[in-house]
Design a protein around this motif. Structure first.
Motif, PDB file in Angstrom:
ATOM      1  N   ARG A 142      42.115  30.801  39.579  1.00 24.90           N
ATOM      2  CA  ARG A 142      42.999  30.856  40.460  1.00 24.90           C
ATOM      3  C   ARG A 142      43.260  31.955  41.256  1.00 24.90           C
ATOM      4  O   ARG A 142      43.452  31.813  42.610  1.00 24.90           O
ATOM      5  N   HIS A 143      42.684  33.168  40.685  1.00 22.59           N
ATOM      6  CA  HIS A 143      42.861  34.406  41.705  1.00 22.59           C
ATOM      7  C   HIS A 143      41.383  34.469  42.282  1.00 22.59           C
ATOM      8  O   HIS A 143      41.327  34.930  43.491  1.00 22.59           O
ATOM      9  N   GLN A 144      40.205  33.938  41.918  1.00 22.72           N
ATOM     10  CA  GLN A 144      39.051  34.453  42.689  1.00 22.72           C
ATOM     11  C   GLN A 144      38.462  33.261  43.227  1.00 22.72           C
ATOM     12  O   GLN A 144      37.635  33.172  44.025  1.00 22.72           O
ATOM     13  N   GLY A 145      38.805  31.921  43.169  1.00 23.36           N
ATOM     14  CA  GLY A 145      38.622  30.654  43.658  1.00 23.36           C
ATOM     15  C   GLY A 145      36.882  30.646  43.663  1.00 23.36           C
ATOM     16  O   GLY A 145      36.493  30.637  42.460  1.00 23.36           O
ATOM     17  N   PRO A 146      36.350  30.455  44.621  1.00 22.65           N
ATOM     18  CA  PRO A 146      35.122  30.036  45.024  1.00 22.65           C
ATOM     19  C   PRO A 146      34.135  31.407  44.558  1.00 22.65           C
ATOM     20  O   PRO A 146      32.984  31.186  44.138  1.00 22.65           O
ATOM     21  N   ASP A 147      34.770  32.519  44.455  1.00 28.10           N
ATOM     22  CA  ASP A 147      34.080  33.727  44.037  1.00 28.10           C
ATOM     23  C   ASP A 147      33.845  34.016  42.561  1.00 28.10           C
ATOM     24  O   ASP A 147      33.037  34.695  42.035  1.00 28.10           O
ATOM     25  N   ASP A 148      34.641  32.969  41.943  1.00 29.39           N
ATOM     26  CA  ASP A 148      34.460  33.041  40.184  1.00 29.39           C
ATOM     27  C   ASP A 148      32.934  32.507  39.862  1.00 29.39           C
ATOM     28  O   ASP A 148      32.738  31.185  40.395  1.00 29.39           O
ATOM     29  N   THR A 149      32.194  33.130  39.120  1.00 35.29           N
ATOM     30  CA  THR A 149      30.820  32.649  38.899  1.00 35.29           C
ATOM     31  C   THR A 149      30.874  32.218  37.513  1.00 35.29           C
ATOM     32  O   THR A 149      29.587  31.936  37.062  1.00 35.29           O
ATOM     33  N   ARG A 221      35.887  49.036  35.306  1.00 40.27           N
ATOM     34  CA  ARG A 221      34.875  48.540  35.567  1.00 40.27           C
ATOM     35  C   ARG A 221      35.066  48.166  37.167  1.00 40.27           C
ATOM     36  O   ARG A 221      36.291  47.770  37.548  1.00 40.27           O
ATOM     37  N   LEU A 222      34.040  48.424  37.845  1.00 40.27           N
ATOM     38  CA  LEU A 222      34.149  48.282  39.240  1.00 40.27           C
ATOM     39  C   LEU A 222      33.825  46.662  39.700  1.00 40.27           C
ATOM     40  O   LEU A 222      32.571  46.385  39.891  1.00 40.27           O
ATOM     41  N   VAL A 223      34.907  45.919  39.646  1.00 44.38           N
ATOM     42  CA  VAL A 223      34.704  44.363  40.018  1.00 44.38           C
ATOM     43  C   VAL A 223      35.945  44.487  41.009  1.00 44.38           C
ATOM     44  O   VAL A 223      37.062  44.969  40.874  1.00 44.38           O
ATOM     45  N   PRO A 224      35.797  43.548  42.189  1.00 41.90           N
ATOM     46  CA  PRO A 224      36.659  43.636  43.141  1.00 41.90           C
ATOM     47  C   PRO A 224      38.155  43.511  42.811  1.00 41.90           C
ATOM     48  O   PRO A 224      39.200  43.858  43.264  1.00 41.90           O
ATOM     49  N   ARG A 225      38.381  42.321  41.732  1.00 46.85           N
ATOM     50  CA  ARG A 225      39.689  42.136  41.221  1.00 46.85           C
ATOM     51  C   ARG A 225      40.258  43.095  40.399  1.00 46.85           C
ATOM     52  O   ARG A 225      41.611  43.188  40.426  1.00 46.85           O
ATOM     53  N   LYS A 226      39.741  44.118  40.135  1.00 44.21           N
ATOM     54  CA  LYS A 226      40.497  45.385  39.779  1.00 44.21           C
ATOM     55  C   LYS A 226      41.302  46.152  41.001  1.00 44.21           C
ATOM     56  O   LYS A 226      42.191  47.053  40.587  1.00 44.21           O
ATOM     57  N   GLY A 227      41.183  45.503  42.118  1.00 43.80           N
ATOM     58  CA  GLY A 227      41.952  46.251  43.189  1.00 43.80           C
ATOM     59  C   GLY A 227      41.870  47.699  43.893  1.00 43.80           C
ATOM     60  O   GLY A 227      42.689  48.120  44.523  1.00 43.80           O
ATOM     61  N   VAL A 228      40.782  48.139  43.456  1.00 44.08           N
ATOM     62  CA  VAL A 228      40.582  49.511  43.825  1.00 44.08           C
ATOM     63  C   VAL A 228      40.637  49.647  45.430  1.00 44.08           C
ATOM     64  O   VAL A 228      41.037  50.615  45.938  1.00 44.08           O
ATOM     65  N   GLY A 229      40.384  48.808  46.269  1.00 41.71           N
ATOM     66  CA  GLY A 229      40.222  48.734  47.412  1.00 41.71           C
ATOM     67  C   GLY A 229      41.683  48.973  48.171  1.00 41.71           C
ATOM     68  O   GLY A 229      41.832  49.625  49.058  1.00 41.71           O
ATOM     69  N   THR A 230      42.500  48.284  47.206  1.00 43.14           N
ATOM     70  CA  THR A 230      44.035  48.382  47.424  1.00 43.14           C
ATOM     71  C   THR A 230      44.370  49.985  47.430  1.00 43.14           C
ATOM     72  O   THR A 230      45.199  50.469  48.264  1.00 43.14           O
ATOM     73  N   VAL A 231      44.089  50.508  46.355  1.00 39.44           N
ATOM     74  CA  VAL A 231      44.356  51.891  46.124  1.00 39.44           C
ATOM     75  C   VAL A 231      43.636  52.679  47.369  1.00 39.44           C
ATOM     76  O   VAL A 231      44.583  53.741  47.871  1.00 39.44           O
TER      77      VAL A 231
END
Ligand code: UDP
Length: 416
Positions: A142-149, A221-231
């Motif tokens: 639902r959250h990662q769409g096509p990026d979900d591996t 863990r540094l994965v995009p869904r952790k939202g560090v970019g937002t911070v």
């Protein structure tokens, strides 16, 4: 006394944390196993051998052994590529169970669930099977769409594990809701959270000195869904408003200096937002070195897009720090808005910036929220309490007739 088999195919209690596939699940399996052993039980943790030099069995703690099972190449493999090796894992586990039949087997992550159920079907007196998913494929998709591996088969194999296990342990109420939607009957779901080490993470003790007036800390863990970019974006908004703030980001495949594509992406992002001098990408930090980092924070921010549970906010609260948290998944249960921190919508840098600012401008309130966080985790989230609740779930499962048919295996045809 029970014999308890934990199955954690990719997340070994012995792994170092912070890389892409090593985080909360490793902590959970390690701490829960130890706490159950303190209650007198014998625990074996089965994990895939990912290094040929690992001994077959490692004594991890009193009454806890880690058993390395050969299943596929003896090297590190991304967890999303492990499904074809679950049949071999099940066979290796069943072999061990023939001389050490467990009372209870507890699978962690959907693929371990497959191996656990299949191993149980291979032995004469199968254990009661419990399952903790740690993350659900439907939510990820639902959250990662096509990026979900994740492998495509997850879509049907994961709910199948939920329906075939004697009991599913959800770690938060949001997950229990998702499980019901997947067809797991409510009376077979227990909600038991993850815990935190209250002695290790404490408000008092050594504290790192910040370089600027205010410090925000992010750990994970540094994965995009952790939202560090937002911070990082939130920090740039605060800097533009004249707030003298720095951000320390803990996590990554290696200590700073090592290469990790997500570290590189975040460094580039900080450059684009003009805050390179305010953002320190520290890389992986061991659990033993983390407490002084948490204590150095004015605010700990957890801004994931979604979060199955989230042990990091518990560690922050145990350290007496206020938490700014996305109101998603486990964080809805653990962080109390206005009580121990501030909730924000996911992927909303302006909301994160406003919440940080609110806390920086009122240090007494921030202090109060931090102290309330410590009290909250001390009363609800010790591993001893989690283990006592888990033991209760094991006992109630053992006392009920098994719902699962041991005939047939989800792995057949798919994995061989
Ligand atoms: N962690 C760590 N060092 C790092 C990054 C993370 O020790 O460099 C630990 C962190 O302290 C926490 C766990 O990894 O105990 C992450 O758990 P969480 O449940 O927050 O996230 P998950 O990894 O399950 O997505």
């Amino acid at each position: 006394m029970m014999r308890i088999a934990m199955v954690s195919e990719h997340a070994s209690p012995l792994a170092t944390l912070g890389g892409e596939d090593a985080g909360g699940q490793n902590v959970h399996v390690a701490a829960l196993s130890r706490a159950l052993a303190r209650r007198g039980h014998q625990v074996r943790v089965y994990t895939r051998r990912d290094d040929p030099t690992l001994p077959r069995t490692v004594a991890f703690a009193p009454r806890v052994d880690v058993v390395h099972v050969t299943a596929g190449p003896e090297e590190q493999i991304p967890k999303d590529d492990l499904l074809p090796h679950m049949a071999a894992l099940a066979e290796g586990i069943a072999d061990d169970w023939r001389s050490w039949p467990p009372d209870v087997a507890h699978g962690h992550f959907w693929m371990s669930g497959i191996a656990t159920l299949d191993a149980a079907a291979m032995i004469a007196s199968p254990p009661a099977v419990l399952q903790t998913f740690h993350a659900l494929g439907v939510v990820k998709r639902r959250h990662q769409g096509p990026d979900d591996t994740s492998p495509r088969e997850r879509e049907w194999l994961e709910p199948d594990v939920g329906r075939r296990a004697d009991r599913v342990v959800a770690t938060c109420s949001d997950e229990a809701f998702e499980l019901k939607k997947l067809g797991v009957p409510r009376d077979r779901i227990s909600v038991i959270p993850c815990g935190v080490d209250l002695h290790h993470f404490q408000p008092e003790g050594e504290r790192e000195a910040p370089r600027r007036r205010h410090r925000v800390v992010s750990v994970g863990r540094l994965v995009p869904r952790k939202g560090v970019g937002t911070v990082i974006e939130a920090v740039s908004l605060l800097a533009a408003e004249g707030v003298d703030v720095e951000l320390v980001v803990v996590g990554g495949a290696a200590p700073s200096g090592g290469t990790d594509p997500e570290l590189e992406r975040l460094a580039a992002l900080a450059g684009r937002f003009g805050v390179t001098d305010r953002v320190e990408l520290r890389g992986q930090v061991s659990q033993s070195e983390l407490p002084p980092v948490y204590r150095s924070a004015d605010v700990v921010v957890c801004a994931p897009w979604y979060e199955p549970f989230g042990i990091v906010p518990l560690e922050a609260m145990a350290s007496g720090r206020p938490v700014v948290a996305s109101s998603v998944g486990g964080l809805i249960d653990t962080v109390v808005h206005g009580g121990t921190g501030v909730h924000v919508p996911p992927r909303d840098a302006a909301a994160v910036a406003a919440a940080i600012r609110e806390l920086l401008e009122d240090p007494e309130r921030a202090e109060r929220l931090g102290a309330a966080g410590r009290r909250r985790v001390a009363s609800r989230y010790s591993w001893d309490r989690v283990a006592a609740d888990t033991e209760r779930a094991y006992r109630s499962t053992l006392s009920r007739p098994r719902v699962r048919s041991t005939a047939g295996s989800s792995a057949e045809g798919v994995l061989r």
